[in-house]
Design a protein around this motif. Structure first.
Motif: not given
Lengths: 260, 283
Positions: B118-119, B122, B167
């Motif tokens: 995710f990081p 984005v 994460r």
């Protein structure tokens, strides 16, 4: 003597503060218009909020149209005016019943689910972790849902109206024997595009915005406990229903008040 | 005992302070959480913030991350006042931080792989093949590469925390904030995590802030420790100096002694009277 005044003042301040937070929340979220990368998020929410609400909205529209056909016929036939059934069914649905009932169903089906989903994300710190990753949850989580609700509501209302008119036709024409041609031609001659169809759509746009706004704000602003989620979900349905009915009166007065 | 952070061990604090907390005051309603807390977190070191439960350790991390706003005082990261930044600038600054939450806080609608990716997705334009490599490397480091397809609902609490760690360091941030990283870990995972935090810190030169009350594990890897109690910094120093600290409260906390100035019981009326109270007198 002082205590009730103090509690009234505290209540007023709390209500004003919540209203201010809700307005800021809306302003910041609405800016999150789907970007090129955000289209898939927006489409997923359109599916969840719009497509998944389709069944309940269409089935309800069908039954309401059928009831209108039946009730309308039993009243109109006394005056020998059963030919005006199409006009009655269409105007009732387009002006009032479709936008209002679809919005109430939408609040119960999608609104409560939105509140619970966002509330659970808050309770499990998913929103906080998203903030810490440097992603604004107002844009990533709230905005796609807000826009999806805003766009889905008028489309659902169109579906409700179409199926409702067909339900009235099934009962009035196919079952009770109203003349097919007069059902459709009376409807065609009496329904005005701007006064009836556009005004009804305008209502559904306003209801879509208000219901989705209430739902996502209640989820975002709740106390992150199981009890908090339960209360917020209830608040979403109650506030949305009251807002829809109250706004319906205001909008009807503005749109059709001068006709009287 | 030190009176304020300016007395901090000079061998430890260099001129490269990353996080500077000055005169922090914070309260919730009538309850004062912090009454003038001063901390200095140097670059590239592991700093532990410890203290009994309910002293506001997690609140301190949220203040450092800009999620809460202090009543007074300020938090500067790399010279920038966190609470003076605009919302956009604050989000930009957070890209340089990672935070490990006590609950893991994984996104429930994404798989383990997508959570770690995710990081990267984005904040970077890396090609998919590179995202995959980085995610698998991070998951390998926490021992969960084989679980990359699982949804978070199928992970145990300890596994979720390890995925969350992967994460948190996915973007190789400058500052990583760990909120109770050792709670609920089995002995093997605990040992791995302790080593992992130490290794990641040394290999990548990250700055770490660990909030914990697991004394043994935290002291084994921390370079410097702040102990917070009653809304203030009660003591601070290297693990070695705290171990021999003579202050009764510090001694009780560091050695986990049941008797001492810090009470175990929440304030309550006399136990004997409470038990024998008649129905009308019961609270």
């Amino acid at each position: 003597m002082i205590r009730p005044i103090a509690s009234l003042g505290r209540g007023t301040l709390d209500a004003l503060s919540a209203l201010g937070r809700a307005a800021m929340f809306l302003a910041q979220s609405v800016l999150g218009i789907p970007s090129r990368e955000g289209w898939h998020l927006w489409l997923r929410q359109m599916h969840f909020i719009g497509v998944m609400s389709l069944a309940i909205v269409l089935v309800s529209g069908l039954f309401i149209g059928m009831v209108l056909g039946l009730q309308g016929y039993t009243i109109l036939v006394d005056f020998g005016a059963e030919d005006a059934l199409g006009q009655m069914v269409a105007l009732s649905l387009l002006r009032e019943l479709a936008p209002v009932v679809a919005a109430l169903l939408f609040a119960g089906r999608a609104g409560s689910a939105l509140t619970a989903e966002i509330g659970l994300m808050k309770a499990t710190e998913q929103l906080t972790s998203m903030e810490m990753i440097g992603v604004d949850p107002l844009r990533r989580i709230v905005a796609p849902r807000l826009w999806a609700g805003f766009i889905s509501m008028p489309l659902l209302t169109v579906g409700f109206s179409v199926v409702g008119i067909w339900g009235g036709y099934l009962v009035g024409v196919q079952w009770l024997g109203v003349f097919d041609g007069s059902y459709w031609s009376n409807m065609q001659s009496s329904v005005a595009f701007v006064d009836d169809i556009l005004n009804g759509m305008l209502k559904s746009v306003v209801f879509g915005l208000v219901v989705t706004w209430i739902a996502v704000f209640q989820g975002y602003d709740l106390i992150p406990t199981s009890e908090g989620i339960s209360r917020a979900t209830t608040r979403t349905v109650v506030y949305s229903s009251l807002a829809v009915l109250g706004l319906d009166f205001v909008l009807t007065a503005l749109m059709f008040g001068e006709l009287g | 005992m030190f009176d304020n952070y300016r007395d901090v061990d000079e061998r430890y604090v260099t001129d490269t302070t990353l996080v500077d907390v000055e005169g922090l005051h914070f309260s919730r309603g009538e309850n004062d959480i912090f009454r003038g807390v001063d901390l200095r977190i140097p670059k590239g070191k592991i700093t532990a913030v410890m203290g009994p439960s309910g002293t506001g350790k997690t609140t301190l991390l949220k203040l450092i991350g800009g999620q809460l706003v202090p009543d007074a005082g300020r938090v500067c990261i790399d010279g920038e006042d966190v609470h003076g930044l605009s919302r956009r600038a604050l989000f930009r600054m957070r890209r340089r931080m990672g935070m490990l939450f006590q609950s893991g806080a994984l996104f429930s609608d994404l798989s383990v792989f997508e959570n770690v990716a995710f990081p990267l997705r984005v904040h970077t334009d890396l090609p998919e093949a590179m995202v995959r490599d980085i995610v698998l490397m991070k998951l390998q480091a926490v021992g969960l590469r084989g679980a990359h397809d699982l949804p978070p609902a199928e992970l145990s609490g300890g596994m979720a925390r390890r995925v969350a760690l992967a994460r948190a360091v996915a973007l190789d941030p400058e500052l990583v904030l760990y909120d109770e990283p050792f709670v609920g870990q089995d002995p093997i995972s605990m040992g791995v995590l302790v080593q992992l935090i130490k290794t990641v810190n040394q290999a990548l030169g990250l700055t770490a802030v660990i909030v914990s009350h697991d004394i043994k594990e935290t002291l084994s890897i921390a370079d410097y420790v702040y102990i917070i109690a009653d809304g203030q910094v009660m003591a601070h120093g290297t693990p070695q100096t705290l171990d021999v600290n003579r202050d009764a409260r510090v001694k009780q906390f560091v050695h986990g002694e049941p008797d001492g100035p810090v009470p175990f019981h929440y304030p309550a009326p006399d136990f004997y009277r409470d038990i024998l109270a008649t129905k009308g007198e019961r609270p």
